[in-house]
Design a protein around this motif. Structure first.
Motif, short mmCIF file in Angstrom:
data_model
loop_
_atom_site.label_atom_id
_atom_site.label_comp_id
_atom_site.label_asym_id
_atom_site.label_seq_id
_atom_site.Cartn_x
_atom_site.Cartn_y
_atom_site.Cartn_z
N MET A 108 0.85 -0.86 -0.54
CA MET A 108 -0.07 -0.11 -0.30
C MET A 108 1.40 1.52 -0.01
O MET A 108 0.75 2.10 -0.38
N ARG A 109 2.01 1.04 0.47
CA ARG A 109 3.24 1.94 1.18
C ARG A 109 3.16 2.72 -0.55
O ARG A 109 3.57 3.90 -0.77
N GLY A 110 3.84 1.52 -1.20
CA GLY A 110 4.44 1.60 -2.43
C GLY A 110 3.01 2.65 -3.83
O GLY A 110 3.70 3.47 -4.27
N LYS A 286 15.31 -4.14 8.74
CA LYS A 286 15.73 -2.64 8.48
C LYS A 286 16.34 -2.03 9.06
O LYS A 286 17.28 -2.48 9.85
N CYS A 287 17.07 -1.20 8.08
CA CYS A 287 18.29 -0.11 8.28
C CYS A 287 17.90 0.61 9.65
O CYS A 287 18.54 1.06 10.20
N THR A 288 16.58 0.74 9.52
CA THR A 288 16.03 1.87 10.52
C THR A 288 16.08 1.59 11.71
O THR A 288 15.08 1.65 12.92
N ALA A 289 15.98 -0.23 12.28
CA ALA A 289 15.80 -1.35 13.23
C ALA A 289 16.87 -0.94 14.51
O ALA A 289 17.71 -0.58 14.68
N GLY A 445 10.19 2.93 10.69
CA GLY A 445 9.03 3.88 10.04
C GLY A 445 9.57 5.68 9.69
O GLY A 445 10.45 6.31 10.08
N VAL A 446 9.08 5.47 7.84
CA VAL A 446 9.54 6.22 7.40
C VAL A 446 8.17 6.83 6.41
O VAL A 446 7.93 5.93 6.39
N GLU A 447 8.42 8.61 6.45
CA GLU A 447 7.40 9.34 6.15
C GLU A 447 7.41 9.24 4.31
O GLU A 447 8.70 9.86 4.20
O1 LIG Z 1 15.35 -0.95 5.23
C1 LIG Z 1 15.67 0.25 5.34
C2 LIG Z 1 13.76 1.22 5.46
C3 LIG Z 1 13.75 1.72 6.40
C4 LIG Z 1 11.93 1.94 6.54
O2 LIG Z 1 10.88 2.44 5.29
C5 LIG Z 1 10.92 2.72 7.15
O3 LIG Z 1 11.73 1.82 8.28
O4 LIG Z 1 10.01 1.80 7.79
#
Ligand SMILES: O=CCCC(=O)C(=O)O
Ligand SMILES: NC(=O)c1ccc[n+]([C@@H]2O[C@H](COP(=O)([O-])OP(=O)(O)OC[C@H]3O[C@@H](n4cnc5c(N)ncnc54)[C@H](O)[C@@H]3O)[C@@H](O)[C@H]2O)c1
Length: 482
Positions: A108-110, A286-289, A445-447
């Motif tokens: 959905m985000r896509g 996730k790179c943001t984990a 989590g990225v907006e």
């Molecule tokens: O893995 C990198 C992207 C991170 C991301 O989209 C998110 O944390 O939602």
């Protein structure tokens, strides 16, 4: 819906899905490693050359098309992706393991990212700047780079390709897209949606294969004008050097070792939920984990007990099962890497409080979520990106020490603090070395409408998404008219 037919996905070049004689490879389900999700092509450099040539031939007409018309095609692609959301999400879960609800959310985000950049088709593309000559009109205009190479990882098989391809296209570039092998089938389905939306031949080309042949070939190709890459630091550095060496523009988004600070002023229940969600959703891939949890001494034991109680309840299993909260690692190599980090943590003296086990009755690449206590800053699990369900708890006395510990890493992607003290949050905001700074919110989590990227080794210092994408995918022309 269950997909039972194993499908073959070939390359998409110059507006056609190619059937060719190149070797094919099966993409396997990490929850059931003997189950084939689909087949993709291990392409060679001749195929890559063909794709780049198609993109180069298409670039003039695509650039000349009105930007709103390019945006209209993206609106159509968004609708097609949304229409296939269940099928594509199921493919994603079966191919790289994340749970079905997460996969559906990502798909959905896509669609939302496609709509955002479709809208860019109608927005301003330059500024009027006062000239010192009173009879002149001076303004900037943006021009596409030309052919852009898109190289992506497997952990967000829809969102990351779309957040690169959509802005590349709307700003007038043509694209050669090389996905990670581990998510090639999901990626092919995204390309199907874009192709069906009506892109002219050659505007988007899709080539699967190994990183060392297709990825490297793209970054070294003399007719590729820009490279946008997301993946590991090691690979990113090589791509950056190859692009720099031949004067191409490049953008790299790489690893993270993201800290969460929990202060004595924090709401501990909120912090526990955020650490679990930020650290363990998507199996920590996730790179943001969240990777390091830096906790003030006064609340350390209370926080730890609350965290452990909830982590022990996490149900690990096939992401297609409704009661699975966390799926398997995405591949065997990912599983081996995560379990070896867990062993290293134990060997170096950290205490494993829970998890880190495989599940004997399950055949997939499952590791239960691991929580380590007494982690010291010099230990490997405090320094290297694990990219798995592993949390390292670290004890500090003061918030200043917490921020210093948080910054003690070569990475700088995302960082959070949990506090109700405004002075602490202001110091954190000011002193933390990270591109994403979160106050009372999880590290992941990225907006899509906001700039995304890291500091230090996490990024090439560029930003993706939102309006920031325009900076990478276009060059500025300064025009003076007299
Ligand atoms: O893995 C990198 C992207 C991170 C991301 O989209 C998110 O944390 O939602
Ligand atoms: N910062 C971010 O936005 C972000 C987002 C997601 C993932 N990541 C990072 O990605 C990594 C995990 O993903 P991965 O295992 O797919 O990464 P990876 O670097 O192994 O692969 C990424 C892509 O690069 C290709 N590749 C491999 N070798 C190459 C080479 N020599 N030349 C050119 N391309 C090559 C791969 O085939 C794949 O398509 C983690 O380090 C993670 O932090 C970062």
């Amino acid at each position: 819906m269950t997909i039972t037919v194993e499908q073959m996905y070939s390359n998409y070049i110059n507006g056609a899905w190619k059937t060719n004689a190149e070797e094919t490879k099966a993409s396997m389900n990490p929850a059931h490693p003997r189950e084939v999700v689909g087949y993709y092509t291990m392409s060679g450099t001749r195929t890559l050359d063909e794709a780049v040539e198609a993109a180069a031939s298409a670039k003039r007409n695509w650039r000349k098309m009105a930007q709103p018309a390019r945006g209209d095609i993206l609106y159509k692609a968004a609708a097609l992706l949304e229409k296939r959301i269940e099928e594509i999400a199921e493919t994603m879960t079966r191919e790289m393991g994340k749970t079905y609800p997460e996969a559906k959310g990502e798909t959905m985000r896509g669609a939302q990212i496609l709509r955002y950049y479709a809208g860019e088709g109608m927005r301003q593309s330059g500024d009027v700047i006062p000239s010192t000559d009173k009879d002149a009109l001076m303004f900037t205009n943006r021009t596409p780079l030309g052919v852009v190479g898109v190289i992506t990882p497997w952990n967000f098989p829809v969102a990351i390709p779309v957040w690169k391809i959509a802005p590349a296209l709307v700003y007038g570039n043509t694209v050669v897209f090389k996905p990670a092998q581990e998510s090639a089938v999901t990626a092919a389905k995204v390309v199907e949606c874009l192709a069906e939306a009506g892109l002219p031949d050659g505007v988007l080309n899709f080539v699967t294969g190994s990183g060392s042949v297709i990825g490297r070939g793209l970054s070294e190709h003399p007719d590729v004008n820009g490279i946008t890459f997301t993946g590991s630091e090691q690979v990113g550095r090589g791509i950056g050097q190859a692009a720099l060496g031949r004067g191409a523009k490049y953008q790299l988004e790489m690893g993270g070792k993201n800290p969460v600070i929990v202060t004595e002023d924090a709401d501990l229940d909120t912090a526990v939920d955020a650490v679990i969600s930020g650290g363990l959703k998507s199996t920590g891939q996730k790179c943001t984990a969240t990777s390091r949890v830096i906790i003030q001494n006064g609340i350390y034991d209370t926080f730890k007990e609350k965290l452990l109680a909830k982590v022990r309840e996490i149900k690990v299993g096939d992401g297609m099962k409704e009661d699975s909260w966390m799926g398997p690692c995405a591949s065997e190599s990912q599983f081996n890497s995560v379990t070896s980090y867990i062993e290293k943590g134990k060997e170096e003296g950290a205490d494993l409080l829970c998890g880190g086990e495989t599940i004997p009755e399950e055949e997939g690449y499952y590791v239960t979520p691991a929580v380590f206590d007494n982690v010291e800053p010099e230990m490997t699990i405090a320094r290297e990106e694990i990219f798995g369900p592993v949390l390292a708890l670290m004890k500090v006395e003061t918030v200043e020490e917490a921020i210093e510990t948080a910054n003690d890493t070569e990475y700088g992607l995302s960082a959070s603090i949990f506090t109700t003290n405004i002075q602490e949050f202001l110091s954190f905001m000011d002193d933390i070395e990270a591109g994403l700074v979160r106050i009372n919110a999880e590290s992941a989590g990225v907006e899509l409408q906001a700039p995304f990227g890291g500091m230090k080794h996490s990024s090439s210092h560029s930003r993706e998404q939102g309006e920031a994408a325009k900076e990478f995918f276009t060059s500025i022309k300064t025009v003076l008219v007299k």
